[in-house]
Design a protein around this motif. Sequence first.
Motif, mmCIF file in Angstrom:
data_model
loop_
_atom_site.group_PDB
_atom_site.id
_atom_site.type_symbol
_atom_site.label_atom_id
_atom_site.label_comp_id
_atom_site.label_asym_id
_atom_site.label_seq_id
_atom_site.Cartn_x
_atom_site.Cartn_y
_atom_site.Cartn_z
ATOM 1 N N GLU A 226 0.824 -1.208 0.000
ATOM 2 C CA GLU A 226 0.000 0.000 0.000
ATOM 3 C C GLU A 226 0.856 1.255 0.000
ATOM 4 O O GLU A 226 0.573 2.231 -0.687
ATOM 5 C CB GLU A 226 -0.930 -0.008 1.210
ATOM 6 N N LYS B 162 2.355 1.566 -3.291
ATOM 7 C CA LYS B 162 1.329 1.916 -4.253
ATOM 8 C C LYS B 162 1.065 3.414 -4.217
ATOM 9 O O LYS B 162 1.052 4.066 -5.259
ATOM 10 C CB LYS B 162 0.039 1.156 -3.947
ATOM 11 N N ALA B 163 0.862 3.918 -3.025
ATOM 12 C CA ALA B 163 0.560 5.338 -2.904
ATOM 13 C C ALA B 163 1.686 6.157 -3.504
ATOM 14 O O ALA B 163 1.450 7.113 -4.256
ATOM 15 C CB ALA B 163 0.343 5.704 -1.439
ATOM 16 N N PHE C 106 1.955 5.446 -7.333
ATOM 17 C CA PHE C 106 0.790 5.998 -8.028
ATOM 18 C C PHE C 106 0.934 7.508 -8.168
ATOM 19 O O PHE C 106 0.735 8.069 -9.231
ATOM 20 C CB PHE C 106 -0.473 5.668 -7.229
ATOM 21 N N LYS C 107 1.310 8.102 -7.084
ATOM 22 C CA LYS C 107 1.475 9.555 -7.096
ATOM 23 C C LYS C 107 2.521 9.959 -8.123
ATOM 24 O O LYS C 107 2.303 10.868 -8.924
ATOM 25 C CB LYS C 107 1.891 9.998 -5.704
ATOM 26 N N ILE D 219 1.239 9.337 -11.652
ATOM 27 C CA ILE D 219 0.176 10.255 -12.030
ATOM 28 C C ILE D 219 0.732 11.635 -12.303
ATOM 29 O O ILE D 219 0.345 12.315 -13.250
ATOM 30 C CB ILE D 219 -0.899 10.293 -10.912
ATOM 31 N N MET D 220 1.660 12.022 -11.478
ATOM 32 C CA MET D 220 2.249 13.337 -11.702
ATOM 33 C C MET D 220 2.990 13.369 -13.027
ATOM 34 O O MET D 220 2.957 14.367 -13.749
ATOM 35 C CB MET D 220 3.171 13.702 -10.543
#
Lengths: 803, 399
Positions: free
Chosen positions: A763, A766-767, A770-771, A774-775
């Motif tokens: 997790e 992932k966070a 992902f961040k 996405i950025m």
Amino acid sequence: MATSSERSPPPFPDSEDQDVLDSEEVGGRDSDEDDGEDLFMSASNPPMTEMDTTLPTASQPTDVLMKPPSNIMDEPLIEPVSSQTENKPVNEVVSEPSDDFVDLTNNVTDSPDEAVAAESAIADAAKDTTEIPLDEPSDEFEDIFGSENEALQEEVVVANVTVEAATDNSGVTSGVTDTPGDGKTGSDDEQEAKETATDPIVDLGDDLPASVAQQPPPAREKCFDPLVDLLSDAPPAAAASIPSRATVDLFEDEGTDLFTEPRQTKSAMQQQKSLFGEPDEDLFGEPLGATSKKTISKEQDKPVKTKAASHVSNIGGPLQDNSRAEPPDIFTEEAVTTLPSITSTSTVNSKTNGVQSEEEADIFSKATVELSLDSPRGERRKDVTAKPSASALSQSAAASLAKPQSAALEELEEEEEEEQGDKFDIFVSVKDPEKIGDGMNAYMAYKLTTETQLAMFRNKTFTVRRRFSDFLGLYEKLSEKHGPNGFIVPPPPEKSILGMTKVKVGKEDSSSADFVERRRAALERYLQRVVNHPSLLQDPDVREFLEREELPRAVSTQALSGAGFLKMINKATDAVSKMTIKMNESDVWFEEKLQEVESADQHFRKLHALVESLVIHRKELSLNTANFAKSTAMLGSAEDNTALSRALSQLAEVEDKMEQLHQEQAANDTFNFAELIADYIRLLGAVRATFDHRMKAWQRWQDAQGALQKKRETEAKLLWANKPDKLQLAKEEIAEWEAKVTQYERDFERVSATVRKEVLRFEKEKAKNFKREIMNYLACLLQSQQQLIKYWEAFLPEAKAIA
Amino acid sequence: MTSTIDESNKEKMRSVSVDLNHDASLLIDIPDALCERDKVKFTVHTKTTLSSFQKPDFSVPRQHEDFIWLHDTLVETEDYAGLIIPPAPPKPDFESPREKMHKLGEGEATMTKEEYTKMKQELEAEYLAVFKKTVQVHEVFLQRLSSHPNLSKDRNFQIFLEYDQDLTVRRKNAKEMFGGFFKNMVKSADEVLISGIKEVDDFFEQEKTFLLDYYSKIKDSTAKAEKMTRSHKNIADDYIHISATLNSLSADDSTANKKHLEKLSDLFEKLRKVEGRVASDQELKLTELLRYYMRDIQAAKDLLYRRARALVDYENSNKALDKARLKSKDVPQAEEHQQQCLQKFDKLSESGKKELTSFKGRRVVAFRKNLIEMAELEIKHAKNNVSLLQGCIDLLKSI
């Protein structure tokens, strides 16, 4: 190195023999020692300074006990040394410290046992490190020292020297070794113990080569070369491999003995304590008495001897000294080197506390590395013994590797939300997809380049070629090994018969290029995930995959092979059993997480479909824009008003650029967004698999319990029927099943703990990931919009110019 | 479905496709429209200083069919043969949004409530846009008539504006529909014939080739622009779904990722609004412009056709005169006829020339205006996007 020998004490008579042998060998030391020392002293300043740093502590070897080392502590360690070396004539410097040192070394070498004891003390310390992080045997630890102090003055001296040096390093003013009494008070906290412990390990593992390198005398160096080899990872000489194997043995033994049930140690601290409590008593309780010397030395003897022997045989040639002199040299040198190296660490430590704590962590994790590696894979032992160099590698790497690992451990222990630094010392890139072969036998090969700072690898960068099925093969191996233990094994991209067939047929259209690029990127991310996983990185298969030139072909990955068929059947049975197992979940956390994961999986799938449709629409837009651009260009050419015609053709150009932008944006959507989601769909599948493994472990436990229950019933019946002959058998069976039940229960708990830890890690990763992704994606979007503005702004004056 | 356009929106949707030289003596607008099933009722409002009207300010209800009637009568009027008759407004087409709405209702189960609401809003907006556009093209038609020196004085036009009852123009019956179809056939056959005729005037020769070429090009461009606009729309729709899914993802997420997902969902929601505006602005500024000029060029082509017919008539009359002279029979009648044809042709050519020249100017001005506006809007939207994206990136960074 020598740290871990203790657990497999050789048969006593033997060891006693060795003792004798040892003593003989060491007997010659005194004289040699002097030589060695002279050589050493006369050598040059750099080692001197190093020596000196130790000498303040060593300067009064007999006084050590009297003089509180806290003095030394208070003084900055380096300064007095430098001032000494600078102010005093070289001779003095040489003579004075050398005397002291000789004293010290005499102490060490007077009796062969002592030399051994010096090591054993180190070993003790090192040994304790493995325990200290886990519980608080520090008391015992001190006890050992204390008792040793009382019982054997000389040995205490030795022990004190090392320990003191160690404490010096740690910068703890209250000394374990100040006075024996102090040590006994147990006022020392865990930290201290740890710190004292850290240094020997560091010495033995890493710093020794370094310190060796600092010693200029060529003879020395030659003499040390094998040692360097032994400690660093390249064993050129066959002889060198012998000692390294010895060390390997040590580690192995430790691994097995110390951590026979190491899995639980992770999950349950309690068990750990008990686990370590006992061996401590065994090991140290006894030696406390007068026998301590013997036992320790016995234990120590074996590795030491082998080492010494090997040196004798190897080094005899290059050195002009007789071989008799050699072993002592080595010993003294070890003594010597430990000291300088200690000091070197001490300087570091005195400078910053942070560094120190890190090292501390290193040692922790060194222990944990062993812990995580040994028990899951019995086969690894074979590997290790077969390839001693590799294992030596891993050992030396362990320290540097340790950071993330220790963090993971801390997270487990304290469950603190400490932000784990995002720096991994290894980067894998997958590049240059290349089609090899023709027709349906064609396959894609990729160039794998690894860049790493980790010492476990031979080089800093290296490149191998791998084909897609190799990646799948790696996954198969990893998931087989680590999956059942509750690890989240990152999954590779799926096989795609359609996509690959296109490539094979050799269509050079955009979709197949797209496919190859997608897969390449996915493979890269997959590998990066694998190497970022602290436990998986340790796997020899991973290393082999990254490093070895030729890999045996992975066969079981073919979708239509017999193995593939078997896999399918397995999967089917798994699915059935999954449905049939009704687990009454005792842990709410798992229940909630599973639900969360499942809903996330569902949403991610939907999202993926949506993003794919976005990509399709974006491509449509790009196509339509291109068509419009062409059409506008035609319209512009038909237009008879010059200004308008010009504006229209400008518009056509703008639209052409738009088309490019949309095209790029579609690629961005695909690679940065859709693929990210696809990755997470796969990863979530892996997460669910760990939950399944946990459930299986639970089921096994339950089954065992059921069986035990049955056995008990039979026993009761037999008891009733009064059949003593069968009763015995039944009792044995019960005992057997009881053991199994406990074993399985532990397994289950271990798996649960691992799953929990892994999910938390997942997790967090992932966070973060992902961040980042996405950025990245948004940055691409942003860029394309900025470009768009530019294009239209350039067009605006053209439009205004229409008259 | 019933919708009305309120006064405030009126200014925005005011004619963009044509630049009209507004004559203050006759101002026409459609302030209000009512859509009932497949019928649209427009309120045509007129403000005038002309004495030919009984009142200076009045409103009448008109339907689409009335507009068509007006257009057809103008086309059929012989006197206007030399003019470019403003193209009739296209039939209101509410079918596509309606169909989409229907589809949406069917797919309701597969979406979250929020998603459905957003999609519905989007469709309603689309519907409204179509509606506005419809009103606008009708208005533009009337305004072009009113600004034309000759056409504004047409009797039928004045009746159309003034008669306060339902016009109840006779709907075309099947025969007439067929007749219209037949007429079109004849016309296109004629066009082929006529195009073979040697042009006497270089200006018209050039105009003819230009218009024929231009028409096919602009028709193509219109179709392509429509597709492009629709693609933008699709992307905006995708954004809605992505936003909604991200939102539900974040709702179920309890980890640190929740915030990221939330922000991303918000961003996509905002992006889709911008993207939707990009789509509608492109539609309005680009597609609509091209569409209108496609029809206008058709009208210009019709003018050329009428002139060519007159030319053929004139040549035929010449031949008839020659024949009559040869036979020395009915020579004066033939001469008269020939004179008439010539006059008609000359008149047609003259006014046609004027019309076509002014058409050219009008087209250039309209293109200029629209292209500038479109570029400005594109920049505006892109800037909007940039600030949204930048904001989101900054937000994510700070988390």
